[in-house]
Design a protein around this motif. Structure first.
Motif, PDB file in Angstrom:
ATOM      1  N   ARG A  21     -26.207  12.439 108.781  1.00  0.00           N
ATOM      2  CA  ARG A  21     -24.798  12.165 109.520  1.00  0.00           C
ATOM      3  C   ARG A  21     -25.641  12.447 110.843  1.00  0.00           C
ATOM      4  N   HIS A  22     -26.040  14.702 110.871  1.00  0.00           N
ATOM      5  CA  HIS A  22     -26.227  15.392 111.604  1.00  0.00           C
ATOM      6  C   HIS A  22     -27.520  14.809 112.536  1.00  0.00           C
ATOM      7  N   ALA A  23     -28.044  14.632 112.163  1.00  0.00           N
ATOM      8  CA  ALA A  23     -29.755  13.392 112.541  1.00  0.00           C
ATOM      9  C   ALA A  23     -29.589  12.514 113.285  1.00  0.00           C
ATOM     10  N   LEU A  24     -28.289  12.044 113.039  1.00  0.00           N
ATOM     11  CA  LEU A  24     -27.662  10.259 113.522  1.00  0.00           C
ATOM     12  C   LEU A  24     -26.654  10.359 114.349  1.00  0.00           C
ATOM     13  N   HIS A  25     -25.902  12.035 114.245  1.00  0.00           N
ATOM     14  CA  HIS A  25     -25.225  12.485 115.815  1.00  0.00           C
ATOM     15  C   HIS A  25     -26.047  12.870 117.194  1.00  0.00           C
ATOM     16  N   ALA A  26     -27.325  12.466 117.273  1.00  0.00           N
ATOM     17  CA  ALA A  26     -27.781  12.660 118.223  1.00  0.00           C
ATOM     18  C   ALA A  26     -28.613  10.947 118.359  1.00  0.00           C
ATOM     19  N   VAL A  27     -28.333  10.219 117.318  1.00  0.00           N
ATOM     20  CA  VAL A  27     -28.056   8.919 118.364  1.00  0.00           C
ATOM     21  C   VAL A  27     -27.062   8.106 119.202  1.00  0.00           C
ATOM     22  N   GLN A  28     -27.395   7.504 120.287  1.00  0.00           N
ATOM     23  CA  GLN A  28     -25.552   7.562 121.489  1.00  0.00           C
ATOM     24  C   GLN A  28     -25.680   5.754 121.446  1.00  0.00           C
ATOM     25  N   ASP A  29     -24.546   5.135 121.398  1.00  0.00           N
ATOM     26  CA  ASP A  29     -24.571   4.050 122.115  1.00  0.00           C
ATOM     27  C   ASP A  29     -24.841   4.467 124.097  1.00  0.00           C
ATOM     28  N   PRO A  30     -25.428   3.546 123.711  1.00  0.00           N
ATOM     29  CA  PRO A  30     -25.840   3.390 125.185  1.00  0.00           C
ATOM     30  C   PRO A  30     -25.251   2.933 126.489  1.00  0.00           C
ATOM     31  N   GLU A  31     -23.967   1.940 126.369  1.00  0.00           N
ATOM     32  CA  GLU A  31     -22.846   1.542 127.101  1.00  0.00           C
ATOM     33  C   GLU A  31     -21.662   2.461 126.972  1.00  0.00           C
ATOM     34  N   LEU A  32     -21.463   3.419 126.216  1.00  0.00           N
ATOM     35  CA  LEU A  32     -20.359   4.005 125.582  1.00  0.00           C
ATOM     36  C   LEU A  32     -20.351   5.824 125.658  1.00  0.00           C
ATOM     37  N   ASP A  33     -21.876   6.023 125.789  1.00  0.00           N
ATOM     38  CA  ASP A  33     -22.652   7.101 126.369  1.00  0.00           C
ATOM     39  C   ASP A  33     -21.442   8.638 125.360  1.00  0.00           C
ATOM     40  N   GLU A  34     -21.621   7.743 123.937  1.00  0.00           N
ATOM     41  CA  GLU A  34     -20.936   8.594 122.729  1.00  0.00           C
ATOM     42  C   GLU A  34     -22.096   8.395 121.549  1.00  0.00           C
ATOM     43  N   PRO A  35     -21.623   9.650 120.948  1.00  0.00           N
ATOM     44  CA  PRO A  35     -23.080   9.555 118.986  1.00  0.00           C
ATOM     45  C   PRO A  35     -22.122   8.426 118.150  1.00  0.00           C
ATOM     46  N   ILE A  36     -23.318   7.475 117.642  1.00  0.00           N
ATOM     47  CA  ILE A  36     -22.971   6.390 117.184  1.00  0.00           C
ATOM     48  C   ILE A  36     -21.855   7.123 115.701  1.00  0.00           C
ATOM     49  N   THR A  37     -21.891   8.218 116.019  1.00  0.00           N
ATOM     50  CA  THR A  37     -21.248   8.819 113.845  1.00  0.00           C
ATOM     51  C   THR A  37     -19.741   8.708 114.860  1.00  0.00           C
ATOM     52  N   ASP A  38     -19.311   9.631 116.208  1.00  0.00           N
ATOM     53  CA  ASP A  38     -18.216  10.239 116.491  1.00  0.00           C
ATOM     54  C   ASP A  38     -17.479   8.436 116.662  1.00  0.00           C
ATOM     55  N   LEU A  39     -17.769   7.517 116.926  1.00  0.00           N
ATOM     56  CA  LEU A  39     -17.517   6.391 117.476  1.00  0.00           C
ATOM     57  C   LEU A  39     -17.180   5.319 115.939  1.00  0.00           C
ATOM     58  N   GLY A  40     -17.371   5.865 114.720  1.00  0.00           N
ATOM     59  CA  GLY A  40     -17.090   5.237 113.463  1.00  0.00           C
ATOM     60  C   GLY A  40     -19.072   4.206 113.244  1.00  0.00           C
ATOM     61  N   PHE A  41     -19.240   4.112 113.530  1.00  0.00           N
ATOM     62  CA  PHE A  41     -20.792   3.103 114.255  1.00  0.00           C
ATOM     63  C   PHE A  41     -21.229   3.123 112.571  1.00  0.00           C
ATOM     64  N   VAL A  42     -21.830   4.020 112.452  1.00  0.00           N
ATOM     65  CA  VAL A  42     -22.460   4.458 111.204  1.00  0.00           C
ATOM     66  C   VAL A  42     -21.480   3.956 109.581  1.00  0.00           C
ATOM     67  N   ARG A  43     -21.551   3.099 109.008  1.00  0.00           N
ATOM     68  CA  ARG A  43     -21.117   2.039 107.804  1.00  0.00           C
ATOM     69  C   ARG A  43     -20.895   3.486 106.165  1.00  0.00           C
ATOM     70  N   SER A  44     -22.783   3.491 106.465  1.00  0.00           N
ATOM     71  CA  SER A  44     -22.488   4.134 104.861  1.00  0.00           C
ATOM     72  C   SER A  44     -23.741   4.679 105.056  1.00  0.00           C
ATOM     73  N   ILE A  45     -24.219   5.612 104.112  1.00  0.00           N
ATOM     74  CA  ILE A  45     -25.852   6.592 104.282  1.00  0.00           C
ATOM     75  C   ILE A  45     -26.109   6.651 102.358  1.00  0.00           C
ATOM     76  N   ASP A  46     -26.734   6.164 102.302  1.00  0.00           N
ATOM     77  CA  ASP A  46     -27.508   6.335 101.145  1.00  0.00           C
ATOM     78  C   ASP A  46     -28.917   7.292 100.787  1.00  0.00           C
ATOM     79  N   VAL A  47     -28.908   8.221  99.978  1.00  0.00           N
ATOM     80  CA  VAL A  47     -30.254   9.134  99.748  1.00  0.00           C
ATOM     81  C   VAL A  47     -30.690   9.007  97.990  1.00  0.00           C
ATOM     82  N   THR A  48     -31.876   8.351  98.000  1.00  0.00           N
ATOM     83  CA  THR A  48     -31.906   8.760  96.964  1.00  0.00           C
ATOM     84  C   THR A  48     -33.812   9.361  97.125  1.00  0.00           C
ATOM     85  N   ARG A  49     -33.936   9.350  95.688  1.00  0.00           N
ATOM     86  CA  ARG A  49     -35.656   9.959  95.228  1.00  0.00           C
ATOM     87  C   ARG A  49     -37.243   9.281  95.057  1.00  0.00           C
TER      88      ARG A  49
END
Length: 271
Positions: A21-49
């Motif tokens: 999630r912290h890494a995704l915070h660096a990804v911006q919505d290009p039009e809104l100029d906000e991180p996709i994490t702040d906008l709520g665009f990240v629906r789910s994160i799954d981590v497996t080995r």
């Protein structure tokens, strides 16, 4: 909300998901100029080995099914790149949900086909060209925020005089920090004596052109802030509970009470 798959070491997995999630915070919505994490665009994160490292799966969501495909692809592609750069990640799967071009975008991401390889003749610009366009708009909005704050704080300062304002004249704070970061992105000078009101190439304005330049910048900023507020509301309407994943207020933006928007009825509701 973020979904975390149950694994043998749950505490470690939670930390890994927060890292994603912290890494995704660096990804911006290009039009809104906000991180996709702040906008709520990240629906789910799954981590497996996996055999050679972590396998990360991310699902993204947008306010409507008809959000611009090039913006959608840009955010999804940047998300994949941001996660792939993390140490220990073996495989990344990023999928966009509930978009009219989801199948096309997800297939292109899975095949690493690139933007033009995914959309072919429909791709008028490259991703780099898209990024550059919206970086210029983000700089314009950040510049206007700083100068407007200065005008509000100093009632004796005339609008026609802001063409001579230097970075050293701006008060330290969130708006100035945002402006400096965006100037760095465009390769503009960030030393204290640099003029604030410049175009994306660093050119200053003649005294008689200052007022018009500031008004155009204000129009850009209002458009970005208004669209961001609008999209946040649409996402909350489309996905129940998504407000829990949105930040309270974006960096440097006007309070939401400054925006009066018409109510919108959205027919599609997703749990």
């Amino acid at each position: 909300m973020t979904d975390v798959q149950t694994l043998p070491a749950p505490r470690a997995v939670l930390l890994e998901c927060e890292d994603v999630r912290h890494a995704l915070h660096a990804v911006q919505d290009p039009e809104l100029d906000e991180p996709i994490t702040d906008l709520g665009f990240v629906r789910s994160i799954d981590v497996t080995r996996g055999v050679g490292g972590l396998v990360v799966s991310v699902h993204l969501r947008l306010p409507t099914s008809f959000c611009s495909p090039n913006f959608a692809y840009l955010m999804a592609s940047d998300s994949k790149d941001a996660i792939a750069a993390m140490e220990g990640v073996e495989k990344v799967v990023v999928e966009l949900d509930d978009h009219h071009d989801s199948d096309l975008i997800n297939a292109g991401l899975a095949a690493d086909a690139g933007y033009r390889g995914t959309f072919r003749h429909e791709a008028e610009d490259s991703l780099d060209e898209l990024r550059w366009t919206f970086r210029k708009k983000a700089h314009t909005a950040a510049m206007e925020r700083c100068l407007t704050e200065l005008l509000r704080a100093d009632r004796d300062l005339a609008e026609t005089d802001v063409g001579g304002i230097r970075l050293a004249d701006l008060s330290a704070g969130r708006s100035k920090t945002a402006l400096l970061r965006r100037r760095e992105t465009l390769g503009l000078p960030t030393h204290p004596n640099a003029v604030v009101l410049v175009d994306h190439e660093g050119h200053t304005y003649a005294p008689e052109a200052v007022s018009m330049a500031l008004r155009r910048a204000r129009s850009t900023r209002i458009s970005i802030d208004g669209n961001a507020h609008f999209c946040r509301g649409l996402l909350r309407t489309r996905y129940a509970g998504s407000e829990a994943d949105q930040s309270v207020r974006p960096e440097g933006a006007e309070p939401t009470s400054h925006h009066t928007l018409l109510p919108v009825a959205v027919k599609e509701i997703h749990p």
